[in-house]
Every structure is written in C-alpha cells, then in structure tokens.
Design an enzyme around this catalytic site. Structure first.
Site, PDB file in Angstrom:
ATOM      1  CG  HIS A  19     -29.710 -41.502   1.236  1.00 51.30           C
ATOM      2  ND1 HIS A  19     -29.985 -42.148   2.283  1.00 51.30           N
ATOM      3  CD2 HIS A  19     -30.554 -42.167   1.141  1.00 51.30           C
ATOM      4  CE1 HIS A  19     -30.040 -43.923   2.649  1.00 51.30           C
ATOM      5  NE2 HIS A  19     -30.653 -43.494   1.465  1.00 51.30           N
ATOM      6  CB  THR A  57     -22.455 -48.600   3.799  1.00 47.44           C
ATOM      7  OG1 THR A  57     -24.263 -48.769   4.077  1.00 47.44           O
ATOM      8  CG2 THR A  57     -22.695 -49.556   2.724  1.00 47.44           C
ATOM      9  N   PRO A 100     -14.328 -50.793   8.603  1.00 49.96           N
ATOM     10  CG  PRO A 100     -13.964 -49.843  10.290  1.00 49.96           C
ATOM     11  CD  PRO A 100     -14.410 -49.988   9.059  1.00 49.96           C
TER      12      PRO A 100
HETATM   13  P1  OAD Z   1     -23.893 -45.912   9.252  1.00 46.72           P
HETATM   14  O1  OAD Z   1     -23.397 -44.951  10.033  1.00 46.72           O
HETATM   15  O2  OAD Z   1     -24.974 -46.748  10.038  1.00 46.72           O
HETATM   16  O3  OAD Z   1     -22.457 -47.083   9.038  1.00 46.72           O
HETATM   17  C1  OAD Z   1     -21.647 -46.240   8.478  1.00 46.72           C
HETATM   18  C2  OAD Z   1     -20.398 -47.921   8.018  1.00 46.72           C
HETATM   19  O4  OAD Z   1     -19.467 -47.080   8.066  1.00 46.72           O
HETATM   20  C3  OAD Z   1     -20.190 -48.774   9.545  1.00 46.72           C
HETATM   21  O5  OAD Z   1     -20.831 -50.032   9.410  1.00 46.72           O
HETATM   22  C4  OAD Z   1     -18.886 -48.244   9.552  1.00 46.72           C
HETATM   23  O6  OAD Z   1     -18.367 -49.846  10.000  1.00 46.72           O
HETATM   24  C5  OAD Z   1     -18.489 -48.298   9.030  1.00 46.72           C
HETATM   25  N1  OAD Z   1     -17.104 -47.487   9.334  1.00 46.72           N
HETATM   26  C6  OAD Z   1     -16.396 -46.133   9.864  1.00 46.72           C
HETATM   27  N2  OAD Z   1     -14.958 -46.160   9.848  1.00 46.72           N
HETATM   28  C7  OAD Z   1     -15.274 -45.985   8.940  1.00 46.72           C
HETATM   29  C8  OAD Z   1     -13.885 -45.859   7.481  1.00 46.72           C
HETATM   30  N3  OAD Z   1     -12.753 -44.879   8.148  1.00 46.72           N
HETATM   31  N4  OAD Z   1     -14.021 -46.953   6.297  1.00 46.72           N
HETATM   32  C9  OAD Z   1     -15.005 -47.600   6.532  1.00 46.72           C
HETATM   33  N5  OAD Z   1     -16.058 -47.818   6.360  1.00 46.72           N
HETATM   34  C10 OAD Z   1     -16.376 -47.005   8.001  1.00 46.72           C
HETATM   35  O7  OAD Z   1     -24.128 -45.273   8.023  1.00 46.72           O
HETATM   36  P2  OAD Z   1     -24.827 -45.559   6.564  1.00 46.72           P
HETATM   37  O8  OAD Z   1     -24.771 -47.032   6.082  1.00 46.72           O
HETATM   38  O9  OAD Z   1     -24.535 -44.903   5.759  1.00 46.72           O
HETATM   39  O10 OAD Z   1     -29.542 -42.296   6.055  1.00 46.72           O
HETATM   40  O11 OAD Z   1     -25.889 -44.613   6.786  1.00 46.72           O
HETATM   41  C11 OAD Z   1     -26.973 -45.305   5.438  1.00 46.72           C
HETATM   42  C12 OAD Z   1     -28.018 -44.274   5.893  1.00 46.72           C
HETATM   43  O12 OAD Z   1     -28.909 -45.044   7.196  1.00 46.72           O
HETATM   44  C13 OAD Z   1     -28.344 -42.756   5.758  1.00 46.72           C
HETATM   45  O13 OAD Z   1     -27.721 -42.417   4.396  1.00 46.72           O
HETATM   46  C14 OAD Z   1     -29.082 -42.337   6.690  1.00 46.72           C
HETATM   47  C15 OAD Z   1     -30.003 -43.154   7.486  1.00 46.72           C
HETATM   48  O14 OAD Z   1     -30.179 -43.581   7.447  1.00 46.72           O
HETATM   49  C16 OAD Z   1     -31.079 -41.092   5.712  1.00 46.72           C
HETATM   50  O15 OAD Z   1     -31.262 -40.067   5.924  1.00 46.72           O
HETATM   51  C17 OAD Z   1     -32.102 -41.746   5.076  1.00 46.72           C
END
Ligand code: OAD
Length: 247
Positions: free
Chosen positions: A124, A193, A219
């Site tokens: 991204h 993610t 988590p």
């Molecule tokens: P999200 O904010 O959607 O998800 C974050 C994930 O991390 C969630 O499932 C949480 O449960 C988990 N989480 C929280 N704390 C954590 C920790 N300490 N260790 C491990 N996991 C933890 O973020 P992404 O999945 O990265 O795209 O979102 C994907 C994409 O959606 C982003 O890159 C962005 C967005 O749309 C664009 O901007 C194109």
C-alpha cells in the site's frame, strides 16, 4: 506473563523449524504497539468525525485536497514519533535466519525497514514518500509557495502521499512478488491484519491453496481464523519474539 508461559502447538514448532520458505503478511495491528493508530481505530481529536475510508480515496483528494493532505500530515507526525516494537524486530531477525523469507506489509508507516528488515514488499505504499497527483512520479522536494498541498515542481499539480488509496491499483511488481512468495512458501504468517481488504486478504488463501500452513497472530478473530491452520490469540509484540525464541 513471561514469554515462556505461552504454549505453542508442537506441530507449529515443527513447521516453524522445518520451513525453508516463510512468507509473512502484516497489517496495522503490528504497529499498534508502537502507538500508530490502526486504520479502523476511531480517530481522535480533529479527525474524530471522519471515517478513514472516506479520506483515503482519489475522489476525496479531488474534492478537498487540503483536508486529505492535513490528515496525512497528522498521520506522518504520529509515524515519525513511533519506534519499531518487539514484533517488528522479531521479523527483521527472522529475515536474517530464514533463507527464503518474504515480508509483505499493508502498512505505510515504514516501521519494518526502521526495525532492520531489508526486503519489504509494501503493498500500500509508504507514507513518508510523495508523488504528483497528476503524473504519478515521485516528488522529493518542492518550493514552499504556501500552497497546501504543495505543488509538483515539474507540472504544478498537487503533491500527494505515495500510498495506495481505495479504488487504486497496487504496485504491480510488489503484488506479483507477494503472490509468488505466498504460493511458494511452506509456512505463511498473517499478523495484525483484519484480513478484509483485497487483494492482500487473499494472500493467506493463496498460500493455503498451494499447500502451505497458515498461522494467524491476532488478539481477535478475523475472517481468516476459521481457515488458518493455527491461530494465536495475542499481540504481535508478545507472540513473534516467542516464535523466534523457539525457532
Ligand atoms: P485494521 O485496522 O483493519 O486491522 C488491524 C488488525 O490488527 C485487527 O484485526 C486487530 O484485531 C489486530 N490487532 C490489534 N492489535 C494488535 C496487536 N498488538 N498485535 C497483532 N494484531 C493486533 O488494519 P489492516 O488489516 O492493516 O488499506 O487494514 C488493511 C488495510 O485496510 C490498510 O492497509 C488500509 C485499510 O483499508 C488502504 O489504505 C488501501
């Protein structure tokens, strides 16, 4: 809890120790412990009334470039203050130890590189870089004219962050290499993610289809959880150093 209290399935440890090719996909969760707000976190302060998905589009930038530039300036400041955490560092160390290691990230914060990861497929983009909105070419410097966003020195169009917005295509080469690594690995780690945004969300499924085992570290449950071979419910900062320790 000390790291030694975390119990890991024997079959997972065997897969970890026996894999020559490991692919890892990370998302915003891995940077949460560094203080970078997750994409789907409620935004605070000035930005509380906006939904990130309404700001991260070319249409939003066309409609209100100053607003979108301001939002990225706020996010850049948060990223600049953040430092890599134990999860980022563990992945940088894994890269040094595993010959066929590929790190794929959806994060734009650059923390993997700052933690020492050398090869990072940034699906991204990267928030610390800029490009011309009209031409798409990288812009490293501009003249301070007072314009917000600043203006491209070549064409006079607006400068925008070099990230992928909703509705835009991913960098072709990075996506191709990510697909290849996912289809060719023995073990795929999906870390922090929500596994909702395509095409990144399809990578663990590509790995499963090609016969790899998939470990999720999060988590909370995600749409991938029922399909993952193992799901470790915990933070990246806790689980990844433990996996490295047991390698
Ligand atoms: P999200 O904010 O959607 O998800 C974050 C994930 O991390 C969630 O499932 C949480 O449960 C988990 N989480 C929280 N704390 C954590 C920790 N300490 N260790 C491990 N996991 C933890 O973020 P992404 O999945 O990265 O795209 O979102 C994907 C994409 O959606 C982003 O890159 C962005 C967005 O749309 C664009 O901007 C194109």
């Amino acid at each position: 809890m000390t790291t030694n209290d975390i119990s890991l399935p024997e079959a997972l440890l065997r897969a970890l120790r026996g894999s020559q090719r490991i692919a890892v996909l990370t998302g915003a969760g891995i940077s949460a412990e560094s203080g970078v707000p997750m994409f789907r976190d409620t935004m605070t302060g000035l930005w509380a009334r906006y939904n990130p998905e309404d700001l991260a589009t070319p249409e939003a930038f066309r409609r209100d470039p100053k607003l979108v530039w301001g939002w990225y300036a706020w996010r850049r400041a948060l990223v600049a203050q953040a430092t890599p955490n134990a999860g980022h560092l563990a992945l940088a160390e894994l890269e040094r130890r595993i010959p066929g290691f590929t790190l794929i990230t959806q994060n734009v914060d650059g923390l993997h590189r700052r933690a020492g990861s050398r090869r990072v497929l940034e699906l991204h983009g990267n928030i610390t870089r800029n490009k011309c909105f009209d031409e798409g070419t990288l812009v490293e410097d501009w003249e301070e004219t007072g314009s917000v966003p600043p203006l491209c020195p070549r064409c006079g169009g607006y400068v925008r962050p070099d990230v992928v917005w909703f509705g835009e295509v991913l960098p072709e080469q990075a996506l191709e290499e990510a697909l290849e690594a996912s289809r060719g690995c023995e073990l795929f780690l999906c870390v922090g993610t929500s596994a909702l945004v395509q095409p990144a969300a399809s990578l663990p499924f590509e790995a499963l289809r090609a016969g790899a085992r998939v470990l999720e570290v999060n988590p909370d449950a995600t749409p991938l959880t029922p399909h993952a071979t193992w799901s470790l419910r915990g933070t990246a900062g806790m689980m990844l150093p433990e996996l490295l320790d047991r390698l």
